[in-house]
Write a protein that holds these residues in place. Structure first.
Motif, PDB file in Angstrom:
ATOM      1  N   VAL A  13       0.862  -1.190   0.000  1.00  0.00           N
ATOM      2  CA  VAL A  13       0.000   0.000   0.000  1.00  0.00           C
ATOM      3  C   VAL A  13       0.891   1.229   0.000  1.00  0.00           C
ATOM      4  O   VAL A  13       1.776   1.349   0.851  1.00  0.00           O
ATOM      5  N   LEU A  31      -2.995   4.204   4.308  1.00  0.00           N
ATOM      6  CA  LEU A  31      -3.782   3.648   5.401  1.00  0.00           C
ATOM      7  C   LEU A  31      -3.865   4.654   6.542  1.00  0.00           C
ATOM      8  O   LEU A  31      -3.067   5.601   6.624  1.00  0.00           O
ATOM      9  N   ASP A  63      -8.575   1.254   1.740  1.00  0.00           N
ATOM     10  CA  ASP A  63      -7.110   1.213   1.775  1.00  0.00           C
ATOM     11  C   ASP A  63      -6.489   2.265   0.856  1.00  0.00           C
ATOM     12  O   ASP A  63      -5.286   2.219   0.586  1.00  0.00           O
ATOM     13  N   GLY A  66      -6.894   6.399   3.595  1.00  0.00           N
ATOM     14  CA  GLY A  66      -6.343   6.385   4.947  1.00  0.00           C
ATOM     15  C   GLY A  66      -6.243   7.700   5.686  1.00  0.00           C
ATOM     16  O   GLY A  66      -6.951   7.944   6.655  1.00  0.00           O
ATOM     17  N   THR A 114      -1.742  -4.270   7.108  1.00  0.00           N
ATOM     18  CA  THR A 114      -2.934  -3.455   7.346  1.00  0.00           C
ATOM     19  C   THR A 114      -3.106  -3.172   8.830  1.00  0.00           C
ATOM     20  O   THR A 114      -3.373  -2.025   9.228  1.00  0.00           O
ATOM     21  N   GLY A 119      -4.884   0.094   9.298  1.00  0.00           N
ATOM     22  CA  GLY A 119      -5.837   0.007   8.212  1.00  0.00           C
ATOM     23  C   GLY A 119      -7.235  -0.420   8.630  1.00  0.00           C
ATOM     24  O   GLY A 119      -8.179  -0.267   7.843  1.00  0.00           O
TER      25      GLY A 119
END
Length: 232
Positions: A13, A31, A63, A66, A114, A119
């Motif tokens: 990410v 995130l 995602d 964030g 995450t 996340g």
């Protein structure tokens, strides 16, 4: 225009800052726990959050939004999203459930990242500015919007010639977060994956030499080369 591209995050990410003399445009927002990473990266580049003029989302999934509400609510940064994904970015609609193949190790890695980066503490965006296909936003780098419906109704590519880059969100993945497979493929969690290949053909003639997916390594080459490598 002097411009540089700053990648914040990793191949699972990431968000990207387009840094110009006129300020910064943030493409996607990582995130929820990525604010410290954003601040560190901007500081290393001699900038601060106050230089961000806008956040532009490739789509409204959790995602990718964030730190957007933190930037909007505490720093007054406007958040821009396609009108068809506005409700999703505001938390009023849910994204599509995952489907297809998966591998335990890859899923656990994605979940661990995450969790570590906050996340699961999703902050929906209280207010968004909407755009449409073909708009060129009045933001640093003059990001151009190209509709790519398929992953979500409001998925878009964001073309930024100033940094020779094309951001394709989750329409394309170069490393599937559910399987760990390195390949150019349609992104998982898609609402209408069968629609995506036709949408992507709109990118084929673009000249940018860096293609940035929402998940996976950046692709060095043109959109035509990316599409020729696409595994369907």
């Amino acid at each position: 225009m002097n411009a540089q591209l700053l990648r914040i995050g990793d191949d699972l990410v990431a968000m990207h800052a387009v840094i110009t003399d006129d300020g910064i445009t943030l493409i996607d927002a990582g995130l929820t726990g990525d604010r410290a990473a954003l601040q560190r990266a901007l500081s290393d580049a001699g900038r601060t959050v106050s230089d961000i003029r806008g956040v532009v989302l490739t789509h409204g999934d959790s995602d990718h939004i964030g730190v957007a509400e933190w930037l909007r609510g505490e720093h007054g940064v406007p958040v821009h999203v396609h009108e068809a994904d506005a409700a999703r970015a505001r938390g009023e609609e849910k994204s599509h459930a995952p489907g297809g193949a998966w591998r335990l190790g890859a899923v656990l890695r994605f979940l661990a990242v995450t969790l570590r980066r906050g996340g699961l503490r999703i902050r929906a965006i209280g207010e968004v500015q909407t755009f449409r296909d073909g708009d060129v936003l009045d933001l640093p780098g003059a990001p151009e919007i190209i509709g790519l419906p398929g992953h979500s109704p409001g998925s878009v590519a964001i073309r930024v010639p100033a940094v020779d880059a094309l951001f394709v969100g989750d329409a394309i993945t170069t490393r599937n977060v559910l399987t760990g497979v390195d390949a150019v493929a349609i992104g998982p969690f898609s609402d209408a994956p069968d629609q995506t290949p036709a949408s992507l053909e709109r990118l084929r003639e673009l000249p940018e030499q860096l293609i940035v997916p929402g998940h996976g390594p950046q692709f060095v080459g043109t959109a035509a080369q990316l599409l020729d490598a696409l595994v369907i």
